[in-house]
Design a protein around this motif. Structure first.
Motif, PDB file in Angstrom:
ATOM      1  N   TRP A   1       4.941  18.796 -15.648  1.00  0.00           N
ATOM      2  CA  TRP A   1       6.080  18.349 -16.449  1.00  0.00           C
ATOM      3  C   TRP A   1       5.602  17.538 -17.655  1.00  0.00           C
ATOM      4  O   TRP A   1       6.047  17.775 -18.781  1.00  0.00           O
ATOM      5  CB  TRP A   1       7.024  17.533 -15.571  1.00  0.00           C
ATOM      6  N   VAL A   2       4.691  16.614 -17.432  1.00  0.00           N
ATOM      7  CA  VAL A   2       4.190  15.757 -18.514  1.00  0.00           C
ATOM      8  C   VAL A   2       3.515  16.597 -19.598  1.00  0.00           C
ATOM      9  O   VAL A   2       3.650  16.309 -20.782  1.00  0.00           O
ATOM     10  CB  VAL A   2       3.203  14.706 -17.954  1.00  0.00           C
ATOM     11  N   ASN A   3       2.829  17.639 -19.194  1.00  0.00           N
ATOM     12  CA  ASN A   3       2.051  18.440 -20.139  1.00  0.00           C
ATOM     13  C   ASN A   3       2.811  19.615 -20.755  1.00  0.00           C
ATOM     14  O   ASN A   3       2.215  20.416 -21.474  1.00  0.00           O
ATOM     15  CB  ASN A   3       0.777  18.918 -19.472  1.00  0.00           C
TER      16      ASN A   3
ATOM     17  N   ASP B   1      10.666   8.350  -7.199  1.00  0.00           N
ATOM     18  CA  ASP B   1       9.305   7.893  -7.490  1.00  0.00           C
ATOM     19  C   ASP B   1       8.899   8.240  -8.916  1.00  0.00           C
ATOM     20  O   ASP B   1       8.276   7.437  -9.616  1.00  0.00           O
ATOM     21  CB  ASP B   1       8.313   8.497  -6.489  1.00  0.00           C
ATOM     22  N   VAL B   2       9.251   9.434  -9.370  1.00  0.00           N
ATOM     23  CA  VAL B   2       8.920   9.848 -10.738  1.00  0.00           C
ATOM     24  C   VAL B   2       9.735   9.034 -11.739  1.00  0.00           C
ATOM     25  O   VAL B   2       9.224   8.618 -12.779  1.00  0.00           O
ATOM     26  CB  VAL B   2       9.159  11.352 -10.940  1.00  0.00           C
TER      27      VAL B   2
ATOM     28  N   ARG C   1      -0.525   6.597  -9.456  1.00  0.00           N
ATOM     29  CA  ARG C   1      -0.560   7.576  -8.357  1.00  0.00           C
ATOM     30  C   ARG C   1       0.533   8.626  -8.525  1.00  0.00           C
ATOM     31  O   ARG C   1       0.296   9.820  -8.347  1.00  0.00           O
ATOM     32  CB  ARG C   1      -0.390   6.879  -6.998  1.00  0.00           C
ATOM     33  N   GLN C   2       1.736   8.182  -8.879  1.00  0.00           N
ATOM     34  CA  GLN C   2       2.839   9.125  -9.059  1.00  0.00           C
ATOM     35  C   GLN C   2       2.552  10.080 -10.208  1.00  0.00           C
ATOM     36  O   GLN C   2       2.844  11.269 -10.125  1.00  0.00           O
ATOM     37  CB  GLN C   2       4.149   8.373  -9.317  1.00  0.00           C
ATOM     38  N   TRP C   3       1.963   9.558 -11.269  1.00  0.00           N
ATOM     39  CA  TRP C   3       1.702  10.345 -12.465  1.00  0.00           C
ATOM     40  C   TRP C   3       0.662  11.431 -12.220  1.00  0.00           C
ATOM     41  O   TRP C   3       0.621  12.413 -12.942  1.00  0.00           O
ATOM     42  CB  TRP C   3       1.240   9.415 -13.578  1.00  0.00           C
ATOM     43  N   GLN C   4      -0.166  11.276 -11.189  1.00  0.00           N
ATOM     44  CA  GLN C   4      -1.215  12.255 -10.902  1.00  0.00           C
ATOM     45  C   GLN C   4      -0.734  13.416 -10.039  1.00  0.00           C
ATOM     46  O   GLN C   4      -1.471  14.389  -9.872  1.00  0.00           O
ATOM     47  CB  GLN C   4      -2.407  11.571 -10.238  1.00  0.00           C
ATOM     48  N   ARG C   5       0.465  13.361  -9.540  1.00  0.00           N
ATOM     49  CA  ARG C   5       0.981  14.486  -8.747  1.00  0.00           C
ATOM     50  C   ARG C   5       0.926  15.755  -9.587  1.00  0.00           C
ATOM     51  O   ARG C   5       1.310  15.746 -10.769  1.00  0.00           O
ATOM     52  CB  ARG C   5       2.426  14.233  -8.309  1.00  0.00           C
TER      53      ARG C   5
ATOM     54  N   ASP D   1       0.814  -1.218   0.000  1.00  0.00           N
ATOM     55  CA  ASP D   1       0.000   0.000   0.000  1.00  0.00           C
ATOM     56  C   ASP D   1       0.851   1.274   0.000  1.00  0.00           C
ATOM     57  O   ASP D   1       0.364   2.355   0.303  1.00  0.00           O
ATOM     58  CB  ASP D   1      -0.937   0.004   1.197  1.00  0.00           C
ATOM     59  N   ALA D   2       2.112   1.146  -0.380  1.00  0.00           N
ATOM     60  CA  ALA D   2       3.034   2.286  -0.328  1.00  0.00           C
ATOM     61  C   ALA D   2       2.655   3.354  -1.341  1.00  0.00           C
ATOM     62  O   ALA D   2       2.310   3.058  -2.478  1.00  0.00           O
ATOM     63  CB  ALA D   2       4.460   1.821  -0.588  1.00  0.00           C
ATOM     64  N   GLN D   3       2.723   4.585  -0.901  1.00  0.00           N
ATOM     65  CA  GLN D   3       2.514   5.717  -1.794  1.00  0.00           C
ATOM     66  C   GLN D   3       3.821   6.122  -2.466  1.00  0.00           C
ATOM     67  O   GLN D   3       3.807   6.672  -3.559  1.00  0.00           O
ATOM     68  CB  GLN D   3       1.963   6.911  -0.997  1.00  0.00           C
TER      69      GLN D   3
END
Length: 95
Positions: free
Chosen positions: A90-92, A53-54, A80-84, A41-43
């Motif tokens: 950065w992605v956009n 993480d990224v 979850r990481q991608w939604q930060r 369940d690690a974030q």
């Protein structure tokens, strides 16, 4: 694996070629290396968020965004990481 699933898969377009046996072996090694130390369940990898993480999420997304199989627990972690918000900025970025 990076050659067959470069960042272009994430930012531009998927690859039409299936993963080679060597790249599949690399992917399995990646999964094995991170599944053991990452609690179910690690974030984050190390208890609190870090750039690692990224980096891991990007590696996993190179596979996932191309339709390659990724264990569900790792796929959920990467999502979850991608939604930060910072990652989304950065992605956009225009490329």
């Amino acid at each position: 694996m990076r050659q067959e699933r470069s960042a272009e898969v994430v930012f531009f377009r998927p690859s039409s070629a299936p993963l080679s046996a060597a790249a599949q072996a690399c992917a399995k090694s990646l999964f094995d290396a991170v599944e053991a130390p990452l609690p179910a369940d690690a974030q984050n990898l190390f208890g609190q968020w870090s750039i690692a993480d990224v980096d891991l999420a990007l590696m996993l997304n190179r596979l996932m965004m191309n339709g390659d199989e990724v264990p569900q627990r790792l796929a959920a972690y990467a999502a979850r990481q991608w939604q930060r918000p910072s990652v989304q900025r950065w992605v956009n970025l225009a490329r």
